[in-house]
Design an enzyme around this catalytic site. Structure first.
Site, PDB file in Angstrom:
ATOM      1  N   LYS A   1       1.023  -1.189  -0.036  1.00  0.00           N
ATOM      2  CA  LYS A   1       0.090   0.099  -0.181  1.00  0.00           C
ATOM      3  C   LYS A   1       0.832   1.181   0.057  1.00  0.00           C
ATOM      4  O   LYS A   1       2.038   1.204   0.345  1.00  0.00           O
ATOM      5  CB  LYS A   1      -0.794   0.072   1.190  1.00  0.00           C
ATOM      6  CG  LYS A   1      -2.117   1.024   1.156  1.00  0.00           C
ATOM      7  CD  LYS A   1      -3.245  -0.004   0.333  1.00  0.00           C
ATOM      8  CE  LYS A   1      -4.469   0.852   0.520  1.00  0.00           C
ATOM      9  NZ  LYS A   1      -5.572   0.062  -0.221  1.00  0.00           N
TER      10      LYS A   1
ATOM     11  N   GLY B   1     -17.964   8.204  -2.636  1.00  0.00           N
ATOM     12  CA  GLY B   1     -17.117   8.034  -3.321  1.00  0.00           C
ATOM     13  C   GLY B   1     -17.235   6.938  -4.745  1.00  0.00           C
ATOM     14  O   GLY B   1     -18.579   6.552  -4.803  1.00  0.00           O
ATOM     15  N   ASN B   2     -16.254   6.569  -5.127  1.00  0.00           N
ATOM     16  CA  ASN B   2     -16.289   5.606  -6.295  1.00  0.00           C
ATOM     17  C   ASN B   2     -16.827   4.271  -5.758  1.00  0.00           C
ATOM     18  O   ASN B   2     -17.941   3.696  -6.515  1.00  0.00           O
ATOM     19  CB  ASN B   2     -14.831   5.224  -6.890  1.00  0.00           C
ATOM     20  CG  ASN B   2     -14.791   4.073  -7.656  1.00  0.00           C
ATOM     21  OD1 ASN B   2     -15.813   3.972  -8.742  1.00  0.00           O
ATOM     22  ND2 ASN B   2     -14.149   3.109  -7.656  1.00  0.00           N
TER      23      ASN B   2
ATOM     24  N   GLY C   1     -18.831   3.578  -2.834  1.00  0.00           N
ATOM     25  CA  GLY C   1     -20.228   3.766  -2.217  1.00  0.00           C
ATOM     26  C   GLY C   1     -21.172   4.032  -3.554  1.00  0.00           C
ATOM     27  O   GLY C   1     -22.168   3.573  -3.651  1.00  0.00           O
TER      28      GLY C   1
HETATM   29  N1  GLU Z   1      -7.208   0.307  -3.207  1.00  0.00           N
HETATM   30  C1  GLU Z   1      -8.128  -0.851  -3.493  1.00  0.00           C
HETATM   31  C2  GLU Z   1      -8.201  -1.890  -2.405  1.00  0.00           C
HETATM   32  O1  GLU Z   1      -8.097  -1.126  -1.168  1.00  0.00           O
HETATM   33  C3  GLU Z   1      -7.492  -1.652  -4.731  1.00  0.00           C
HETATM   34  C4  GLU Z   1      -6.124  -2.079  -4.860  1.00  0.00           C
HETATM   35  C5  GLU Z   1      -5.724  -2.407  -6.168  1.00  0.00           C
HETATM   36  O2  GLU Z   1      -6.435  -2.442  -7.361  1.00  0.00           O
HETATM   37  O3  GLU Z   1      -4.444  -2.903  -6.195  1.00  0.00           O
HETATM   38  O4  GLU Z   1      -8.338  -2.830  -2.332  1.00  0.00           O
END
Ligand code: GLU
Length: 406
Positions: A103, A216-217, A219
């Site tokens: 992350k 957001g995207n 929800g």
């Molecule tokens: N940010 C999204 C998650 O928390 C997607 C992560 C991704 O597509 O690598 O799952």
């Protein structure tokens, strides 16, 4: 705010009390492979230079390259990014994709930046991290407040620095720029597939009354998909508050209302709600789709949903988990419920590496059975170990990761 990494480690502790895993393997999962903190100098529009703090946590890559989004938020800090990277490790394993967990983030409120500043900041994040990223090493994606356009800037910057032409280092890119069909709604749609797979087993009616926290995207897409499938969204909120209509809200009209007035409040035929009230609204399914630590031991006792579908990461604290378990309210955990996003990211990565472009139908036809399969395996584990679905999901993930690491 409660430390999200501590919460994540508490979740892990509960699981290893339930099922025995190798001690050394568990120790490896109690911290990331590495966490990287960077300073990103950005030339601001007024000519000054400002330094922003950025992060990339590479948690575990037993199953494949580190994978996970990048978050832009004023409260983002290393413990949050570490927790999110750990959850990505579990999530990819639950979804059954060959990816590890990572992350990233930047401590910034992106609303305070001009578009040019945002682009320079995003490119700056890549300049500092290009060495550790790559299609076979670490593959970032969007998360809270990061968009396809930002992924395009980042992907372009990475190509400039390294000469890599596959565009497989970032997912969630725009269509026509290496992005996949269906990546936009993927998290909400995956959440719906998981819910639909478990609906009858969890004793929910054919037509559910749904409450969504977050505009957001995730929800918004989830709200629309649930409505298209015959359910009704009786309440929804953004960070400032929400609205309620027991007969169901028209989400398209509500979006227009927000665009023209700047907020959800005052929408026709609906009652204004605070975010607190929204979470405590009586409904069949409550879907937190915003941030961590929304349902805590302060409000868990007041939840009147029959089921919680965690579309956000970490919205329910470990203490609240216990309260809800005792109240008989099942939680479909984040690592399962929102895994549709990263699964379509994995499809995007695969398309980029193979030079293919799949239709939206192909993407959804691949996503659906994977979400159903993951949901059923998690449910079976819940029964097998007489535990909640979160522990069921963790056991499934830990078994898969352990098999690769030992
Ligand atoms: N940010 C999204 C998650 O928390 C997607 C992560 C991704 O597509 O690598 O799952």
């Amino acid at each position: 705010m409660q430390n999200p990494f501590q919460n994540a480690m508490e979740q892990l502790d509960k699981v290893i009390k339930l099922k025995n895993f190798d001690d050394e393997f568990v120790a490896r999962l109690q911290g990331p492979d590495r966490d990287i903190r960077i300073s990103i100098p950005v030339k601001m529009d007024d000519g000054s230079n400002k330094i922003f703090e950025g992060y990339r946590v590479e948690y575990n890559n037993a199953l494949g390259p580190y994978k996970g989004g990048i978050r832009y938020h004023q409260d983002t800090e290393i413990n949050e990014v570490k927790a999110l990277a750990f959850w990505m490790t579990i999530k990819c394993a639950v979804a059954g994709i060959p990816m590890g967990g990572g992350k990233g983030g930047i401590t910034v409120d992106p609303k305070t930046l001009s578009k040019g500043e945002l682009e320079r900041l995003s490119r700056g994040w890549v300049q500092k991290l290009a060495d550790v990223l790559g299609p076979k090493k670490d593959v970032p994606a969007p998360d809270v407040n990061t968009t396809p356009e930002i992924m395009d800037w980042m992907s372009d910057e990475y190509a400039k620095i390294t000469g890599d032409k596959t565009r497989a280092t970032f997912t969630g890119k725009p269509l026509g720029k290496g992005g996949s069909e269906g990546r936009g709604p993927a998290t909400g749609l995956g959440g719906f597939y998981v819910f639909d797979s478990l609906r009858a087993q969890l004793g929910l009616p054919n037509k559910c009354k749904v409450v969504v926290q977050g505009f957001g995207n995730v929800g918004l897409n989830a709200a629309q998909i649930f409505i298209q499938n015959g359910h009704s969204v009786v309440a929804i909120s953004d960070s400032k508050g929400g609205v309620y209509n027991g007969n169901g809200l028209d989400i398209k009209k509500l979006e227009e209302h927000k665009k023209s007035t700047g907020s959800l409040s005052g929408f026709t035929d609906s009652k204004n709600l605070t975010n607190e009230e929204l979470l405590e609204t009586e409904c069949d399914v409550l879907m937190p789709a915003a941030y961590e630590n929304q349902i805590t031991n302060q409000n868990a006792g007041k939840i009147r949903a029959k089921v919680i579908l965690e579309l956000a990461n970490g919205p329910v604290t470990p203490e609240a988990d216990e309260v809800l378990f005792k109240k008989g309210i099942p939680i479909i955990p984040d690592v399962l419920a929102n895994s549709g996003g990263v699964t379509v990211s994995y499809f995007e990565w695969e398309q980029n590496l193979k030079g293919e472009h799949w239709s939206e139908k192909e993407v959804f036809d691949k996503l659906h059975p994977m979400m159903h399969d993951a949901a059923q395996k998690v449910f079976e584990n819940g029964k097998k170990y007489s535990t909640d679905l979160r522990r069921g999901a963790f056991i499934l993930a830990l078994e898969r990761i352990e098999a690769k690491m030992l």
